[in-house]
Design a protein around this motif. Structure first.
Motif, PDB file in Angstrom:
ATOM      1  N   SER A   1       0.843  -1.198   0.000  1.00 62.92           N
ATOM      2  CA  SER A   1       0.000   0.000   0.000  1.00 62.92           C
ATOM      3  C   SER A   1       0.877   1.246   0.000  1.00 62.92           C
ATOM      4  O   SER A   1       2.060   1.196   0.346  1.00 62.92           O
ATOM      5  N   VAL A   2       0.257   2.369  -0.342  1.00 62.03           N
ATOM      6  CA  VAL A   2       0.950   3.650  -0.298  1.00 62.03           C
ATOM      7  C   VAL A   2       1.292   3.980   1.153  1.00 62.03           C
ATOM      8  O   VAL A   2       2.356   4.537   1.441  1.00 62.03           O
ATOM      9  N   ALA A   3       0.412   3.607   2.073  1.00 62.37           N
ATOM     10  CA  ALA A   3       0.651   3.880   3.498  1.00 62.37           C
ATOM     11  C   ALA A   3       1.915   3.177   3.985  1.00 62.37           C
ATOM     12  O   ALA A   3       2.706   3.751   4.738  1.00 62.37           O
ATOM     13  N   TYR A   4       2.125   1.925   3.541  1.00 63.11           N
ATOM     14  CA  TYR A   4       3.321   1.178   3.951  1.00 63.11           C
ATOM     15  C   TYR A   4       4.581   1.807   3.361  1.00 63.11           C
ATOM     16  O   TYR A   4       5.585   1.970   4.047  1.00 63.11           O
ATOM     17  N   LEU A   5       4.533   2.213   2.087  1.00 60.06           N
ATOM     18  CA  LEU A   5       5.650   2.930   1.467  1.00 60.06           C
ATOM     19  C   LEU A   5       5.936   4.207   2.250  1.00 60.06           C
ATOM     20  O   LEU A   5       7.089   4.489   2.593  1.00 60.06           O
ATOM     21  N   SER A   6       4.902   4.979   2.550  1.00 59.10           N
ATOM     22  CA  SER A   6       5.072   6.245   3.272  1.00 59.10           C
ATOM     23  C   SER A   6       5.686   6.024   4.642  1.00 59.10           C
ATOM     24  O   SER A   6       6.562   6.782   5.068  1.00 59.10           O
ATOM     25  N   SER A   7       5.255   4.977   5.318  1.00 56.68           N
ATOM     26  CA  SER A   7       5.779   4.658   6.648  1.00 56.68           C
ATOM     27  C   SER A   7       7.267   4.331   6.583  1.00 56.68           C
ATOM     28  O   SER A   7       8.060   4.853   7.373  1.00 56.68           O
ATOM     29  N   GLN A   8       7.660   3.480   5.648  1.00 59.92           N
ATOM     30  CA  GLN A   8       9.086   3.138   5.500  1.00 59.92           C
ATOM     31  C   GLN A   8       9.889   4.343   5.040  1.00 59.92           C
ATOM     32  O   GLN A   8      11.008   4.565   5.507  1.00 59.92           O
ATOM     33  N   PHE A   9       9.343   5.121   4.136  1.00 64.44           N
ATOM     34  CA  PHE A   9      10.020   6.309   3.625  1.00 64.44           C
ATOM     35  C   PHE A   9      10.333   7.258   4.779  1.00 64.44           C
ATOM     36  O   PHE A   9      11.453   7.746   4.904  1.00 64.44           O
ATOM     37  N   LYS A  10       9.338   7.496   5.628  1.00 61.64           N
ATOM     38  CA  LYS A  10       9.536   8.414   6.760  1.00 61.64           C
ATOM     39  C   LYS A  10      10.529   7.842   7.757  1.00 61.64           C
ATOM     40  O   LYS A  10      11.356   8.575   8.311  1.00 61.64           O
TER      41      LYS A  10
END
Length: 184
Positions: A153-162
């Motif tokens: 998901s985009v949320a998982y990408l965003s979480s790892q990115f942050k």
């Protein structure tokens, strides 16, 4: 005048290798990423000259077997993340095992023993670097980036990115866009 440069590190490395080998008249064949086969014997002086000239570009000849395997693991991960349009659908553990002909357990033990980090951390860092590149250079949406990098998901990408960068992908994109605006 400020120039922005886009480059492919893998292609640049190959060109440097080819130029240095040809300059020393060393017959070779490029194999997989990070590997080449030298056809004839090379004198100690030519080998030392090759090492020296490659070191100037931060390219190093890896001599011991464990270090070679570590480099091969890194190269395989980088190849998997950067050279394919989309990451393979098989698990990363299966991909590495198949490519390197070792069990994933052995690969992870050797990797963490010598790099003091896990393969998983190395993969996350590489995926986030690729995500940055896709956001900056190809101006993809987060949905497109998460699809290309096999995030659920985009949320998982965003979480790892942050977690890796300290910024959300959206904040990162705003900063990049603002810097582009200032330089134009």
């Amino acid at each position: 005048m400020k120039l922005y440069i886009k480059y492919d590190g893998i292609a640049a490395c190959r060109v440097i290798l080819q130029e240095q080998l040809e300059r020393l008249n060393i017959k070779y064949q490029m194999l997989e990423l990070g590997e080449l086969e030298i056809s004839d014997s090379v004198s100690k002086d030519d080998f030392a000259e090759l090492q020296s000239s490659l070191n100037r570009y931060s390219i190093f000849i890896v001599n011991n077997e464990k270090s070679q395997l570590i480099q091969k693991i890194k190269d395989t991960i980088v190849e998997m993340i950067y050279e394919n349009d989309k990451l393979p659908s098989v698990t990363i553990s299966q991909y590495l095992s198949d490519k390197l002909n070792f069990s994933y357990g052995y690969i992870t033990n050797i990797f963490s023993e010598h790099t003091y980090t896990s393969i998983e951390n190395f993969i996350i860092i590489q995926k986030i670097e690729r995500a940055k590149k896709l956001i900056i250079e190809e101006q993809l949406t987060l949905t497109e980036v998460s699809y290309k990098l096999n995030y659920s998901s985009v949320a998982y990408l965003s979480s790892q990115f942050k977690k890796v960068t300290g910024l959300t992908p959206s904040a990162f994109k705003r900063i990049v866009d603002k810097r582009r605006g200032l330089s134009n």
